[in-house]
Design an enzyme around this catalytic site. Structure first.
Site, PDB file in Angstrom:
ATOM      1  N   ASP A 239      -2.395   2.164  10.722  1.00  0.00           N
ATOM      2  CA  ASP A 239      -3.057   2.008   9.427  1.00  0.00           C
ATOM      3  C   ASP A 239      -3.718   3.308   8.961  1.00  0.00           C
ATOM      4  O   ASP A 239      -3.753   3.598   7.760  1.00  0.00           O
ATOM      5  CB  ASP A 239      -4.108   0.907   9.511  1.00  0.00           C
ATOM      6  CG  ASP A 239      -3.478  -0.480   9.542  1.00  0.00           C
ATOM      7  OD1 ASP A 239      -2.263  -0.597   9.279  1.00  0.00           O
ATOM      8  OD2 ASP A 239      -4.199  -1.453   9.844  1.00  0.00           O
TER       9      ASP A 239
ATOM     10  N   ASN B 207     -15.100  -3.484   5.608  1.00  0.00           N
ATOM     11  CA  ASN B 207     -15.783  -4.611   4.981  1.00  0.00           C
ATOM     12  C   ASN B 207     -15.810  -5.833   5.895  1.00  0.00           C
ATOM     13  O   ASN B 207     -16.848  -6.497   6.036  1.00  0.00           O
ATOM     14  CB  ASN B 207     -15.079  -4.946   3.661  1.00  0.00           C
ATOM     15  CG  ASN B 207     -15.575  -6.237   3.046  1.00  0.00           C
ATOM     16  OD1 ASN B 207     -16.674  -6.302   2.512  1.00  0.00           O
ATOM     17  ND2 ASN B 207     -14.742  -7.272   3.112  1.00  0.00           N
TER      18      ASN B 207
ATOM     19  N   THR C 279     -10.109  -6.165   4.594  1.00  0.00           N
ATOM     20  CA  THR C 279      -9.884  -6.512   6.007  1.00  0.00           C
ATOM     21  C   THR C 279     -10.239  -5.354   6.942  1.00  0.00           C
ATOM     22  O   THR C 279     -10.041  -5.471   8.148  1.00  0.00           O
ATOM     23  CB  THR C 279      -8.416  -6.911   6.234  1.00  0.00           C
ATOM     24  OG1 THR C 279      -7.574  -5.828   5.845  1.00  0.00           O
ATOM     25  CG2 THR C 279      -8.055  -8.145   5.420  1.00  0.00           C
TER      26      THR C 279
END
Length: 255
Positions: free
Chosen positions: A44, A158, A155
């Protein structure tokens, strides 16, 4: 159907670089500026890096997981890649624009795909006033920090700060405190995506605060404004059986 022209980018890991070598041998390689799609190989973090690299040029990006978490990535499979990309579903996202003013009068702007966060710089908690569309909504938040997230970023940090997960179609922005001390029971808010959020740092000399838009940091801020910038778009591609919207919904049922 003509096969899409693909550009392969890899994170700086052995697994990602080896995958890139194999995929280039199978499908060739194209300049990212002229490719029909960019294939990002990594996790990611590398997907976020690739999105920022091409932000504003709206190059479709198809990620394949060669990292650890891979929430924003498709499963790694070498076979049938052009067909997978040709049938992929597009998720069009808009970043947040941060406008930060420092205590010394400096001004900085940056775009955030995940979130804009304000964080205390030293041992003392931050004191922050929060305005939404010019109206004071919270006179004083005493906290380690506070953040505004995009739906795609809901996701990430936060969620770690116990903020809500937001579906892409909801047109909402989570506003989430980080380790709030006062008011102790305030858990944040869900704001319309058209909202303009302003943070005013109280006692900035005594309680310095940094503002971070993804990985762009501005130290010693006095005032920070955050709003969605719909003039900028980015497109992520996902396999139809595992779209980003489905992942966000599924994440809410993970135990």
């Amino acid at each position: 159907m003509t096969a899409p022209r693909l550009a392969f980018l890899a994170a700086d890991t052995e697994a990602a670089k080896a995958a890139r070598d194999r995929l280039v041998a199978l499908y060739g390689d194209c300049d990212p500026e002229t490719a029909d799609a960019i294939v990002a190989l990594g996790g990611d973090g590398f997907m976020l890096e690739t999105q920022h690299r091409f932000l504003g040029r709206n190059r479709p990006i198809y990620g394949m997981n060669r990292g650890s978490v891979g929430f924003l990535m498709n499963d790694y499979r070498e076979e049938g890649l052009p067909e997978r990309i040709a049938h992929a579903q597009a998720a069009v996202l808009h970043p947040l624009r941060m406008h930060a003013e420092t205590v010394r009068g400096g001004v900085a702007e940056a775009l955030a795909i995940n979130e804009v966060s304000l964080l205390r710089e030293q041992r003392q908690a931050a004191k922050i006033r929060i305005l939404v569309d010019g109206r004071v909504r919270l006179e004083e938040l005493i906290c380690d920090g506070v953040l505004v997230s995009t739906p795609a970023g809901s996701t990430a940090y936060n969620l770690s700060a116990h903020g809500p997960i937001v579906p892409l179609s909801a047109n909402l922005l989570p506003l989430t405190p980080i380790s709030a001390f006062r008011p102790r029971r305030w858990r944040g808010a869900l704001l319309p995506s058209t909202s303009v959020v302003t943070f005013e740092v109280l006692e900035p000399d005594k309680r310095p605060v940094a503002a971070v838009a993804d990985y762009t940091e501005v130290r010693d801020v006095a005032r920070v404004t955050v709003a969605e910038d719909r003039s900028v778009s980015l497109t992520m591609l996902f396999d139809p059986d595992h779209s980003l919207s489905e992942r966000i919904i599924a994440e809410q049922f993970t135990v």
